[in-house]
Design a protein around this motif. Structure first.
Motif, PDB file in Angstrom:
ATOM      1  N   ALA A 182       6.869   9.310 -13.150  1.00  0.00           N
ATOM      2  CA  ALA A 182       8.078   8.634 -13.623  1.00  0.00           C
ATOM      3  C   ALA A 182       8.772   9.450 -14.702  1.00  0.00           C
ATOM      4  CB  ALA A 182       7.728   7.240 -14.132  1.00  0.00           C
ATOM      5  N   ARG A 183       7.991   9.978 -15.634  1.00  0.00           N
ATOM      6  CA  ARG A 183       8.581  10.773 -16.712  1.00  0.00           C
ATOM      7  C   ARG A 183       9.238  12.040 -16.194  1.00  0.00           C
ATOM      8  NH1 ARG A 183       7.796  15.040 -19.619  1.00  0.00           N
ATOM      9  NH2 ARG A 183       5.896  15.617 -18.502  1.00  0.00           N
ATOM     10  N   LYS A 184       8.577  12.693 -15.246  1.00  0.00           N
ATOM     11  CA  LYS A 184       9.094  13.961 -14.724  1.00  0.00           C
ATOM     12  C   LYS A 184      10.429  13.790 -14.007  1.00  0.00           C
ATOM     13  CE  LYS A 184       4.614  16.295 -14.066  1.00  0.00           C
ATOM     14  NZ  LYS A 184       4.904  17.560 -14.763  1.00  0.00           N
ATOM     15  N   ILE A 185      10.630  12.634 -13.355  1.00  0.00           N
ATOM     16  CA  ILE A 185      11.883  12.433 -12.614  1.00  0.00           C
ATOM     17  C   ILE A 185      12.855  11.547 -13.375  1.00  0.00           C
ATOM     18  CG2 ILE A 185      10.789  12.842 -10.389  1.00  0.00           C
ATOM     19  CD1 ILE A 185      10.861   9.857  -9.867  1.00  0.00           C
TER      20      ILE A 185
ATOM     21  N   MET B 264       0.843  -1.193   0.000  1.00  0.00           N
ATOM     22  CA  MET B 264       0.000   0.000   0.000  1.00  0.00           C
ATOM     23  C   MET B 264       0.886   1.253   0.000  1.00  0.00           C
ATOM     24  SD  MET B 264      -2.876   1.215   2.773  1.00  0.00           S
ATOM     25  CE  MET B 264      -3.940  -0.165   2.352  1.00  0.00           C
ATOM     26  N   ARG B 265       0.572   2.214  -0.873  1.00  0.00           N
ATOM     27  CA  ARG B 265       1.363   3.446  -0.931  1.00  0.00           C
ATOM     28  C   ARG B 265       1.040   4.343   0.249  1.00  0.00           C
ATOM     29  NH1 ARG B 265       0.036   3.740  -6.953  1.00  0.00           N
ATOM     30  NH2 ARG B 265      -1.667   5.109  -6.323  1.00  0.00           N
ATOM     31  N   ASP B 266       2.068   5.048   0.728  1.00  0.00           N
ATOM     32  CA  ASP B 266       1.811   5.972   1.831  1.00  0.00           C
ATOM     33  C   ASP B 266       1.247   7.288   1.301  1.00  0.00           C
ATOM     34  OD1 ASP B 266       3.936   7.484   0.862  1.00  0.00           O
ATOM     35  OD2 ASP B 266       5.152   7.297   2.659  1.00  0.00           O
ATOM     36  N   ALA B 267       0.830   8.150   2.234  1.00  0.00           N
ATOM     37  CA  ALA B 267       0.128   9.373   1.850  1.00  0.00           C
ATOM     38  C   ALA B 267       1.012  10.307   1.044  1.00  0.00           C
ATOM     39  CB  ALA B 267      -0.390  10.085   3.098  1.00  0.00           C
ATOM     40  N   GLY B 268       2.295  10.401   1.389  1.00  0.00           N
ATOM     41  CA  GLY B 268       3.191  11.300   0.676  1.00  0.00           C
ATOM     42  C   GLY B 268       3.357  10.917  -0.778  1.00  0.00           C
ATOM     43  N   LEU B 269       3.517   9.616  -1.037  1.00  0.00           N
ATOM     44  CA  LEU B 269       3.645   9.165  -2.421  1.00  0.00           C
ATOM     45  C   LEU B 269       2.349   9.397  -3.179  1.00  0.00           C
ATOM     46  CD1 LEU B 269       5.136   7.817  -4.703  1.00  0.00           C
ATOM     47  CD2 LEU B 269       4.615   5.590  -3.681  1.00  0.00           C
ATOM     48  N   ASP B 270       1.217   9.153  -2.536  1.00  0.00           N
ATOM     49  CA  ASP B 270      -0.073   9.405  -3.189  1.00  0.00           C
ATOM     50  C   ASP B 270      -0.216  10.874  -3.589  1.00  0.00           C
ATOM     51  OD1 ASP B 270      -1.237   6.905  -3.362  1.00  0.00           O
ATOM     52  OD2 ASP B 270      -2.093   6.994  -1.355  1.00  0.00           O
ATOM     53  N   ARG B 271       0.224  11.788  -2.712  1.00  0.00           N
ATOM     54  CA  ARG B 271       0.151  13.222  -3.039  1.00  0.00           C
ATOM     55  C   ARG B 271       1.004  13.535  -4.267  1.00  0.00           C
ATOM     56  NH1 ARG B 271       0.904  13.855   2.714  1.00  0.00           N
ATOM     57  NH2 ARG B 271      -1.065  14.356   3.738  1.00  0.00           N
ATOM     58  N   ALA B 272       2.196  12.950  -4.313  1.00  0.00           N
ATOM     59  CA  ALA B 272       3.095  13.209  -5.436  1.00  0.00           C
ATOM     60  C   ALA B 272       2.504  12.693  -6.740  1.00  0.00           C
ATOM     61  CB  ALA B 272       4.455  12.559  -5.168  1.00  0.00           C
ATOM     62  N   ILE B 273       1.930  11.500  -6.698  1.00  0.00           N
ATOM     63  CA  ILE B 273       1.334  10.924  -7.901  1.00  0.00           C
ATOM     64  C   ILE B 273       0.156  11.766  -8.373  1.00  0.00           C
ATOM     65  CG2 ILE B 273       0.026   8.935  -8.754  1.00  0.00           C
ATOM     66  CD1 ILE B 273       1.847   7.182  -6.994  1.00  0.00           C
ATOM     67  N   ASP B 274      -0.668  12.206  -7.435  1.00  0.00           N
ATOM     68  CA  ASP B 274      -1.802  13.062  -7.805  1.00  0.00           C
ATOM     69  C   ASP B 274      -1.321  14.379  -8.407  1.00  0.00           C
ATOM     70  OD1 ASP B 274      -3.593  11.185  -6.927  1.00  0.00           O
ATOM     71  OD2 ASP B 274      -3.946  12.116  -4.974  1.00  0.00           O
ATOM     72  N   ALA B 275      -0.288  14.978  -7.798  1.00  0.00           N
ATOM     73  CA  ALA B 275       0.219  16.257  -8.284  1.00  0.00           C
ATOM     74  C   ALA B 275       0.835  16.130  -9.672  1.00  0.00           C
ATOM     75  CB  ALA B 275       1.254  16.814  -7.299  1.00  0.00           C
ATOM     76  N   ALA B 276       1.447  14.981  -9.945  1.00  0.00           N
ATOM     77  CA  ALA B 276       2.093  14.780 -11.242  1.00  0.00           C
ATOM     78  C   ALA B 276       1.098  14.403 -12.330  1.00  0.00           C
ATOM     79  CB  ALA B 276       3.159  13.691 -11.123  1.00  0.00           C
ATOM     80  N   GLY B 277      -0.072  13.922 -11.921  1.00  0.00           N
ATOM     81  CA  GLY B 277      -1.065  13.505 -12.894  1.00  0.00           C
ATOM     82  C   GLY B 277      -1.065  12.022 -13.179  1.00  0.00           C
ATOM     83  N   GLY B 278      -0.465  11.253 -12.259  1.00  0.00           N
ATOM     84  CA  GLY B 278      -0.459   9.801 -12.422  1.00  0.00           C
ATOM     85  C   GLY B 278       0.936   9.227 -12.294  1.00  0.00           C
ATOM     86  N   VAL B 279       1.010   7.910 -12.173  1.00  0.00           N
ATOM     87  CA  VAL B 279       2.292   7.232 -11.999  1.00  0.00           C
ATOM     88  C   VAL B 279       3.198   7.450 -13.204  1.00  0.00           C
ATOM     89  CG1 VAL B 279       3.393   4.971 -11.776  1.00  0.00           C
ATOM     90  CG2 VAL B 279       1.351   5.486 -10.432  1.00  0.00           C
ATOM     91  N   ALA B 280       2.640   7.307 -14.387  1.00  0.00           N
ATOM     92  CA  ALA B 280       3.450   7.457 -15.598  1.00  0.00           C
ATOM     93  C   ALA B 280       4.031   8.861 -15.707  1.00  0.00           C
ATOM     94  CB  ALA B 280       2.610   7.132 -16.831  1.00  0.00           C
ATOM     95  N   GLN B 281       3.230   9.864 -15.384  1.00  0.00           N
ATOM     96  CA  GLN B 281       3.704  11.242 -15.466  1.00  0.00           C
ATOM     97  C   GLN B 281       4.780  11.519 -14.417  1.00  0.00           C
ATOM     98  OE1 GLN B 281       3.046  13.740 -17.714  1.00  0.00           O
ATOM     99  NE2 GLN B 281       2.149  12.019 -18.819  1.00  0.00           N
TER     100      GLN B 281
END
Length: 262
Positions: free
Chosen positions: A20-23, A1-18
């Motif tokens: 990954a691409r950004k970093i 299960m992902r923690d809250a901080g990672l979930d915030r980052a994924i939401d802010a980036a627009g998804g897991v794929a985005q």
């Protein structure tokens, strides 16, 4: 299960794929995270705008790293921490467009470090994100391997995962610094070592000046300057040529500072 901080980052980036691409890493790597690895915190913060205190509160709790840290620690140490953090994020992943914009506003002066900052700022203002992503891939990833292998073991023995990595792991364990879960990068990666030194300088990882000097002399000084010199000369390096110059200058300053203090 992902923690809250990672979930915030994924939401802010627009998804897991985005994200990954950004970093600048593969999507499956991010998909396998339960939380943001320590070596990726600064890159994720820069790419998404989610503060590091929210991404990894266990490492960046407000009580451990206050926002007014510059007023609390010595200004020289605050500057050292910023320098190490910049090198850490540039070595750990290709810079996002937002980070390139910030770097482009660095101001230089007539000192060697100031000139290196000015050159880095100029390089950041001229490069495009897709170009620097490709450059990072060619330098550090490659098809099979990159042009550079930024690991202490490789520079000191010619092979990966050798005795220098084992000695480093022993020292980190003694200091209570743990490898983050699901981070598969060996701890002797130059980006990770710069992040650790930033932690020492900022006070996030408690360490006396003598302890910092011992760590620097044992794990960094014998090879990282050479790595930055190789980066400066690398065929694939354009933006990273200026990173190599900055790294060499800063390693020389750190070496001389610790020598004089001793």
């Amino acid at each position: 299960m992902r923690d809250a901080g990672l979930d915030r980052a994924i939401d802010a980036a627009g998804g897991v794929a985005q994200l990954a691409r950004k970093i600048g890493i593969a999507q499956p790597s991010v998909s396998n995270w339960n939380r943001v690895p320590v070596g990726r915190v600064i890159a994720v913060e820069t790419a998404t705008g989610v503060p590091r205190q929210q991404l990894r509160p266990d490492l960046y709790a407000e009580s451990a790293v206050p926002d007014n840290i510059i007023d609390i620690i010595d200004p020289v140490d605050a500057a050292r921490a910023r320098e190490y953090e910049l090198l850490a994020v540039l070595l750990s992943s290709p810079p996002s467009n937002a980070l390139l914009g910030e770097i482009a506003h660095l101001r230089g002066d007539t000192t060697p470090l100031g000139r290196a900052h000015a050159a880095l700022a100029e390089a950041a203002s001229e490069v495009v994100t897709t170009g620097v992503e490709r450059e990072y891939f060619d330098l550090f990833v490659g098809l099979g391997r990159g042009e550079l292998l930024p690991y202490a073991s490789y520079y000191l023995t010619g092979f990966l995962n050798e005795r220098p990595l084992s000695r480093l792991r022993d020292d980190l364990a003694a200091r209570g610094i743990e490898r983050v879960e699901n981070n598969f990068e060996p701890e002797d990666h130059a980006g990770t070592l710069c992040e650790i030194m930033a932690g020492f300088a900022s006070g996030r990882f408690p360490a006396s000046e003598a302890s910092q000097r011992a760590f620097f002399e044992k794990h960094i000084v014998s090879w990282m300057g050479r790595m930055f010199a190789d980066m400066e000369r690398a065929t694939s390096a354009k933006f990273y040529k200026s990173v190599g110059t900055l790294g060499q200058v800063f390693m020389k300053i750190e070496t001389e500072s610790f020598t004089f203090a001793n």
